[in-house]
Design an enzyme around this catalytic site. Structure first.
Site, PDB file in Angstrom:
ATOM      1  CE  LYS A 208      10.786 -12.712 -19.210  1.00 22.90           C
ATOM      2  NZ  LYS A 208      12.384 -12.260 -18.836  1.00 22.90           N
ATOM      3  NE  ARG A 242      16.144 -16.068 -22.544  1.00 22.37           N
ATOM      4  CZ  ARG A 242      14.893 -16.563 -22.191  1.00 22.37           C
ATOM      5  NH1 ARG A 242      13.872 -15.624 -22.350  1.00 22.37           N
ATOM      6  NH2 ARG A 242      14.651 -17.855 -21.921  1.00 22.37           N
TER       7      ARG A 242
HETATM    8  C1  7PJ Z   1      14.985 -14.350 -19.046  1.00 14.34           C
HETATM    9  C2  7PJ Z   1      16.203 -15.427 -18.990  1.00 14.34           C
HETATM   10  C3  7PJ Z   1      15.481 -13.053 -19.229  1.00 14.34           C
HETATM   11  C4  7PJ Z   1      17.860 -13.720 -19.305  1.00 14.34           C
HETATM   12  C5  7PJ Z   1      14.254 -16.266 -18.873  1.00 14.34           C
HETATM   13  C6  7PJ Z   1      10.841 -16.389 -19.833  1.00 14.34           C
HETATM   14  C7  7PJ Z   1      11.379 -16.810 -18.649  1.00 14.34           C
HETATM   15  N1  7PJ Z   1      17.480 -15.040 -19.275  1.00 14.34           N
HETATM   16  N2  7PJ Z   1      15.498 -16.467 -18.915  1.00 14.34           N
HETATM   17  N3  7PJ Z   1      16.969 -12.879 -19.099  1.00 14.34           N
HETATM   18  N4  7PJ Z   1      13.935 -15.086 -19.030  1.00 14.34           N
HETATM   19  N5  7PJ Z   1      18.973 -13.292 -19.167  1.00 14.34           N
HETATM   20  O1  7PJ Z   1      11.535 -16.370 -20.987  1.00 14.34           O
HETATM   21  O2  7PJ Z   1       9.768 -15.865 -19.763  1.00 14.34           O
HETATM   22  O3  7PJ Z   1      14.832 -12.047 -18.954  1.00 14.34           O
HETATM   23  S1  7PJ Z   1      12.913 -17.548 -18.784  1.00 14.34           S
END
Ligand code: 7PJ
Length: 262
Positions: A208, A242
């Site tokens: 990010k 994640r």
């Molecule tokens: C997140 C997500 C996060 C959860 C994305 C990216 C954007 N779901 N989906 N938490 N980020 N739960 O991966 O940069 O931070 S999409």
């Protein structure tokens, strides 16, 4: 939690896994690398990304879920805020709904809350200020940690009130979703406070912008910064991270758990 993007405009993989076969192949590689959960997404929620239609999102993710649910040895999560996609993903064998809108949309009949409540799946409730189209224009809080904590507490109680057992619920501060660098840093610093809400915390910092702001580098150059973020998140109470880079993260977290827990 390993990220499986099935979207040509996704944040990091630039459409390389746009086809079902490539997405499944990538997913199996992440399982091999030690992922415990796979998060499958068909619509990018990166800042400023354009929304995709319901039909297009279904066409991207459902074939991947069907193929993976037949062979996967680990739980599958769907990254979507659309109730119709949740419903189809549940029918196709998904185990967790990961909703960046925290099941807020569609409070009426057959809304996201009802669909999850009437199923057996787990759910991740994430905080976001604004919408993906506008959230990074002017994020503003008087106290980001207490406001995010209050929001997550409220959404947890709303989900429980709709019949979703507490044991099925994960919470996520939503790094980068309507947050400045200072907001993101404050939330990491106080992750232990958010862990006190009582539900397992999921943290997504992989590749990010905040990592680039701190350490420099574009999306492809944020692995080491991301490992530092994953390590400190787990040390401050996160139960799930994640990430795009599963092998490197698993290695780093094996060292953390060996030292902290064993
Ligand atoms: C997140 C997500 C996060 C959860 C994305 C990216 C954007 N779901 N989906 N938490 N980020 N739960 O991966 O940069 O931070 S999409």
């Amino acid at each position: 939690m390993g990220i499986v993007n099935v979207t040509p405009d996704s944040f990091s993989d630039g459409g390389r896994y746009a086809s079902t076969a490539l997405a499944v192949e990538h997913a199996l590689k992440l399982i091999d690398e030690g992922a415990d959960i796979l998060d499958i997404g068909g619509e990018s929620t990166r800042p400023g990304a354009t929304a995709v239609s319901l039909g297009e999102e279904l066409n991207r993710v459902i074939p991947v879920i069907e193929a993976l649910s037949a062979v996967s040895t680990i739980p599958l999560s769907i990254d979507t805020y659309k109730p119709e996609v949740m419903r189809a993903a549940i029918a196709a064998g998904i185990d967790i709904v990961n909703d960046v809108r925290a099941l807020q949309e569609g409070s009426g009949k057959d809304g996201a809350l009802e669909i999850v409540a009437n199923s057996h799946v787990g759910v991740c409730l994430m905080h976001m200020q604004g919408t993906p189209q506008t959230m990074q224009l002017n994020p503003s809080y008087s106290d980001v940690v207490s406001e995010v904590k209050q929001f997550l507490t409220d959404r947890l109680h709303a989900a429980i009130a709709h019949g979703i057992a507490r044991e099925r619920i994960l919470l996520d501060p939503g790094f980068g979703f309507g947050k400045t660098t200072a907001h993101n840093i404050a939330l990491i610093q106080h992750l232990d406070d958010l862990a006190n809400i009582g539900s397992p915390l999921l943290v997504g910092l992989s590749r990010k912008a905040v990592l680039g702001k701190i350490a420099g580098g574009d999306e492809s150059q944020r692995l080491h910064a991301g490992l530092a973020a994953s390590v400190i998140s787990v040390m401050k109470g996160a139960k799930i991270v994640r990430v795009h880079d599963v092998k490197a993260t698993v290695d780093a977290l094996k060292v953390v758990t060996a030292i902290l827990i064993e």
